[in-house]
Design a protein around this motif. Structure first.
Motif, PDB file in Angstrom:
ATOM      1  N   LEU A 127      -1.460  -6.236   3.863  1.00 35.05           N
ATOM      2  CA  LEU A 127      -1.384  -5.003   3.075  1.00 35.05           C
ATOM      3  C   LEU A 127      -2.647  -4.214   3.381  1.00 35.05           C
ATOM      4  CD1 LEU A 127      -0.394  -6.599  -0.371  1.00 35.05           C
ATOM      5  CD2 LEU A 127       1.145  -5.666   1.376  1.00 35.05           C
ATOM      6  N   ARG A 128      -2.519  -2.907   3.527  1.00 31.07           N
ATOM      7  CA  ARG A 128      -3.690  -2.134   3.945  1.00 31.07           C
ATOM      8  C   ARG A 128      -3.994  -0.966   2.998  1.00 31.07           C
ATOM      9  NH1 ARG A 128      -3.491   3.508   5.498  1.00 31.07           N
ATOM     10  NH2 ARG A 128      -4.837   3.872   7.267  1.00 31.07           N
ATOM     11  N   SER A 129      -5.291  -0.786   2.777  1.00 34.31           N
ATOM     12  CA  SER A 129      -5.778   0.404   2.076  1.00 34.31           C
ATOM     13  C   SER A 129      -6.897   0.997   2.908  1.00 34.31           C
ATOM     14  CB  SER A 129      -6.329   0.023   0.710  1.00 34.31           C
ATOM     15  OG  SER A 129      -7.126   1.067   0.192  1.00 34.31           O
TER      16      SER A 129
ATOM     17  N   LEU B 215      -4.430  -1.748  -4.114  1.00 29.19           N
ATOM     18  CA  LEU B 215      -4.479  -2.980  -3.318  1.00 29.19           C
ATOM     19  C   LEU B 215      -5.222  -4.088  -4.069  1.00 29.19           C
ATOM     20  CD1 LEU B 215      -3.718  -4.480  -0.793  1.00 29.19           C
ATOM     21  CD2 LEU B 215      -5.653  -3.464   0.395  1.00 29.19           C
TER      22      LEU B 215
ATOM     23  N   LEU C  36      -5.507  -8.886   2.928  1.00 27.90           N
ATOM     24  CA  LEU C  36      -5.770  -7.614   2.248  1.00 27.90           C
ATOM     25  C   LEU C  36      -6.753  -6.841   3.116  1.00 27.90           C
ATOM     26  CD1 LEU C  36      -6.421  -9.538  -1.029  1.00 27.90           C
ATOM     27  CD2 LEU C  36      -4.318  -8.274  -0.541  1.00 27.90           C
TER      28      LEU C  36
ATOM     29  N   PHE D  17       2.004  -3.470   5.687  1.00 29.49           N
ATOM     30  CA  PHE D  17       2.428  -2.354   4.833  1.00 29.49           C
ATOM     31  C   PHE D  17       1.238  -1.473   4.471  1.00 29.49           C
ATOM     32  CE2 PHE D  17       5.132  -6.026   4.107  1.00 29.49           C
ATOM     33  CZ  PHE D  17       6.394  -5.483   4.347  1.00 29.49           C
TER      34      PHE D  17
ATOM     35  N   HIS E 170       3.184  -2.980  -3.502  1.00 28.34           N
ATOM     36  CA  HIS E 170       2.399  -3.739  -2.515  1.00 28.34           C
ATOM     37  C   HIS E 170       2.706  -5.239  -2.634  1.00 28.34           C
ATOM     38  CE1 HIS E 170      -0.347  -1.776   0.113  1.00 28.34           C
ATOM     39  NE2 HIS E 170      -1.116  -1.220  -0.791  1.00 28.34           N
TER      40      HIS E 170
ATOM     41  N   ALA F 265       4.822  -7.763  -0.011  1.00 32.82           N
ATOM     42  CA  ALA F 265       4.214  -8.956   0.576  1.00 32.82           C
ATOM     43  C   ALA F 265       5.056 -10.191   0.269  1.00 32.82           C
ATOM     44  CB  ALA F 265       2.797  -9.127   0.033  1.00 32.82           C
TER      45      ALA F 265
END
Ligand SMILES: [Zn+2]
Ligand SMILES: [Zn+2]
Length: 413
Positions: free
Chosen positions: A83-85, A123, A143, A174, A391, A395
């Motif tokens: 998961l990306r921020s 996130l 993360l 994502f 999010h 996942a």
């Protein structure tokens, strides 16, 4: 056999849990909002994110990709999903209103005007949701907090540092963006091309300056006329060389040269942007732009002191997710429009299967409809728990599909 519902991992369960931590998410977002930092210089931001990961009990690697952070929840084993921020802010001076004055940017001329503070808080909340359910994870969720989304290729720096490979290959990734152009409480996504490949160019056209009247035909070589010809010639690339079914843009956005009425300058600098929805078309317009610039310069007997072309964002192919419909009602999942904007997430999406989702924050009553990058940009914070739940759901679902959730098989989904 259990189902995601019975394991307490369905979208509705995660949404309920996320909503219970609304206050926390808002607090986190506001703290980050007060400390906007640019590009890779994210000292305060990364300190806050690391502190919160410590509080949640999530181990992380730092720095990855210059100033990125990679946290990890789960068993540490494959399958791995990410998961990306993004974390960076913009050189924008915030114009707060009565609702936002209490937690406005503390640095003049800098602002989280693209909502990356909200992305980090979503996130981190997802990290909390997943950590609380860690015993159910057989696989791993990475993360990814990346620097320099706003034109600094932070995604590339992290990809080059092995974020998609080490220690196990990431199967799916994502990313999300708060989106003021769709209503709060909705999500939007799209199959296929969502963002353009975007690049910039700059050319220094060098002639020989001199008297605007007496020098003509004697010793003046005019870079102004040559530059005008280059600008005009560049316009034939999209109209005459790109197939009508494809989309591309060649825009000259700056011309600088000369500062007197009677002097022909030595040099004119031209710059602009190139955009396309596919790498092939991007490569075509970039190659032709370069040839046209070089040959038009030759035709006008000027030299090119400098030609730089830089590709900022490759384009991602994204895939639709039914998962969104498990978090909000079906009619709140919208079809996103493709945009000629670029998104650094593409550096991940071009390598592994990925999805990018817009989280609606547009609400007329709360006055949260100002566009991204505007000094009036404002977040409807009620959307943050929704993004967090999405999010976490994305996942969980991606792990479950790959055997990464305890006692669940694909048929249990
Ligand atoms: Zn932005
Ligand atoms: Zn952004």
């Amino acid at each position: 056999m259990r189902t995601l519902e019975r394991a307490g991992l369905a979208g509705v369960d995660l949404l309920k849990a996320a909503q219970e931590m609304s206050e926390w998410v808002v607090k986190v977002r506001r703290e980050l909002h007060q400390h906007p930092e640019l590009m890779y210089d994210l000292n305060v931001t990364t300190t806050i994110v690391k502190r919160l990961l410590d509080e949640i009990g999530i181990p992380y690697e730092f720095p990855v990709g210059k100033s990125g952070i990679v946290g990890q929840v789960g068993s540490g084993l494959a399958p791995v999903v990410a998961l990306r921020s993004d974390m960076d802010a913009l050189p924008v001076h915030e114009n707060p209103d009565e609702d936002t004055r209490g937690f406005a940017s503390l640095t003049a001329g800098r602002m989280h005007a693209c909502g990356h503070d909200g992305h980090m808080s979503m996130l981190l909340a997802a990290a909390k949701l997943l950590k609380e359910r860690e015993s159910l994870l057989v696989g791993t969720v990475k993360l990814v907090f990346q620097p320099a989304e706003e034109g600094g290729a932070g995604g590339l720096a992290m990809a080059l540092d092995g974020v998609l490979e080490k220690p196990h290959p990431v199967a799916m990734m994502f990313g999300m963006h708060l989106w003021p152009w769709i209503p709060s409480g909705t999500f939007a996504m799209k199959e296929g091309r969502m963002f353009a490949a975007a690049g910039t160019f700059e050319v220094a056209v060098r002639g020989k300056g001199g008297h605007a009247a007496a020098g003509i035909g004697v010793d003046v070589v005019d870079p102004v006329v040559a530059s005008a010809a280059i600008v005009t010639q560049l316009q034939s690339i999209v109209s005459r060389e790109v197939h009508p079914n494809e989309q591309a843009i060649v825009s000259v956005t700056k011309i600088n040269g000369g500062d007197a009425y009677n002097v022909i300058p030595n040099e004119v600098v031209i710059g602009g942007t190139l955009r396309a929805f596919s790498r092939d078309v991007y490569n075509l317009i970039e190659r032709r732009a370069k040839e046209i610039i070089e040959l038009t310069a030759k035709a006008h007997a000027v030299e090119l002191a400098r030609v730089c072309m830089e590709m900022l964002y490759p384009h991602p192919d994204t895939h639709p997710q039914d998962v969104a419909k498990t978090v909000v009602e079906q009619d709140r999942v919208l079809e996103a429009k493709a945009t000629m904007g670029g998104e650094d997430f593409a550096y991940f999406a071009e390598k592994i299967p990925s999805a990018f989702i817009y989280i609606g924050i547009g609400n007329e009553t709360k006055r949260t409809t100002a566009g991204l990058h505007s000094p009036n940009f404002k977040v409807d914070e009620s959307a943050l728990p929704l993004g967090a739940a999405l999010h976490a759901s994305l996942a969980v679902r991606a792990l479950a599909e790959r055997g990464g959730i305890k006692d669940l098989t694909k048929t249990d989904l």
